[in-house]
Design an enzyme around this catalytic site. Structure first.
Site, short mmCIF file in Angstrom:
data_model
loop_
_atom_site.label_atom_id
_atom_site.label_comp_id
_atom_site.label_asym_id
_atom_site.label_seq_id
_atom_site.Cartn_x
_atom_site.Cartn_y
_atom_site.Cartn_z
CE1 TYR A 28 0.42 -24.76 -12.29
CE2 TYR A 28 -0.17 -27.11 -11.96
CZ TYR A 28 -0.60 -25.93 -11.89
OH TYR A 28 -1.71 -25.46 -11.35
CG HIS A 86 -7.65 -22.21 -9.92
ND1 HIS A 86 -7.48 -23.49 -9.32
CD2 HIS A 86 -7.43 -22.57 -11.42
CE1 HIS A 86 -7.16 -24.43 -9.96
NE2 HIS A 86 -7.24 -24.11 -11.37
NE ARG A 138 -4.99 -26.56 -7.17
CZ ARG A 138 -4.68 -27.48 -6.42
NH1 ARG A 138 -4.20 -27.35 -5.32
NH2 ARG A 138 -4.84 -28.58 -7.25
CG HIS A 179 -3.14 -32.08 -9.93
ND1 HIS A 179 -1.92 -31.60 -10.71
CD2 HIS A 179 -3.77 -31.61 -9.50
CE1 HIS A 179 -2.29 -30.26 -10.75
NE2 HIS A 179 -3.60 -30.10 -9.86
NE ARG A 200 -8.06 -29.51 -6.38
CZ ARG A 200 -7.45 -30.72 -6.08
NH1 ARG A 200 -7.63 -30.82 -4.80
NH2 ARG A 200 -7.09 -31.27 -6.97
CE LYS A 229 -11.23 -30.39 -8.43
NZ LYS A 229 -10.98 -30.07 -9.91
#
Length: 293
Positions: free
Chosen positions: A272, A237, A240, A263, A147, A171
């Protein structure tokens, strides 16, 4: 001074922070949504199913994504109250469930990525610090799927001397190990030499601290322009997304991809799968036992 949230909400937020590692911004968003619901129906802990149904009418003018976010906060809150034995019933089933079509990510094709690398490699071949930096940035965005925030705030301590991995804090302050390719490691090593000593970040800012996300966007769009691409199509992004899409095309397992991208939920990674439907159909036709009968 901000009004104090009701005790049950405070306990819920404390659980999110302690058990799920929720970031400060995430906690603030939950607090705002729960406080807004409390202003409309009163005490959330004692709210009835009829009170909860009334929220749907109050949210009728909101975008579906906003309704979904607010409803999710309340569902998790009431699930917490039931788990803790504070309530026996869960009134959140009365909340609306808007259908949201998640937007597909913008994609870069292999040739477009190759054009970016040709330009960045030409910059690096000149031996300037700026050229070596842009190549290292590009290698880590496309080669490791970082990220933007993870990349610009990457500390020197996260770069090992003898292992092909980076230690990334993503995150919710969750750490993960991300592979770094041989070519990315080479580009990074060249940049670290040109970077010199001092500072704790791999990509420092001239004014102290680390390179900003805004500056990273600017560098990539300048690179795209020089590579003959539409600069509006290129961002951290998007690179990515290209990393994830092209790995999936190459046969990567979705669970592996989830780990690499950091994730928390496999549903986030599943977006995806749309890009490689043809390969999946071929895989079923070739590998399924019934295909050979």
């Amino acid at each position: 001074m901000k009004p104090q949230a009701e005790p049950a909400v405070e306990s819920f937020l404390a659980m999110l922070a302690a058990q799920r590692g929720a970031a400060a911004n995430t906690l603030a968003a939950y607090r705002r949504d729960l406080a807004a619901a409390g202003e409309q129906i009163g005490c959330l802990e004692r709210a009835s199913r009829a009170d909860i149904e009334g929220l749907g009418a109050a949210w009728v003018e909101l975008a579906p994504s906003s309704v979904a976010r607010k409803a999710s906060a309340l569902r998790q809150f009431y699930g917490f109250l039931v788990d803790e034995g504070v309530r026996e019933d869960d009134p959140s089933s009365a909340l609306p469930r808007p259908r949201i079509r998640r937007p597909l990510p913008r994609l870069l094709g292999h040739e477009e990525v190759a054009a970016l690398f040709r330009t960045a490699e030409a910059d690096a071949a000149a031996g300037t610090p700026e050229g070596l930096r842009i190549l290292a940035l590009l290698e880590l965005l496309y080669g490791s799927g970082l990220r933007a925030t993870e990349l610009v705030s990457l500390p020197i301590a996260a770069v090992p001397r003898d292992a092909p991995f980076l230690t990334i804090t993503g995150k919710g302050s969750v750490q993960r190990m991300v592979p770094i390719s041989a070519r990315a490691a080479h580009a990074l090593a060249d940049w670290l030499v040109a970077r010199g000593k001092g500072g704790r970040f791999v990509f420092p800012s001239p004014r102290g601290g680390h390179l900003s996300r805004v500056r990273l966007f600017q560098l990539l769009r300048d690179l795209a322009l020089r590579a003959g691409l539409d600069p509006e199509k290129v961002s951290p992004h998007v690179l990515r997304h290209a990393f994830a899409t092209h790995l999936l095309e190459g046969g990567a397992d979705l669970r592996v991809l989830q780990t690499l991208l950091g994730h928390a939920d496999i549903a986030t990674t599943q977006i995806y799968t749309h890009v490689d439907a043809a390969r999946l159909v071929t895989l079923v036709n070739q590998r399924h036992p019934l295909a050979r009968s």
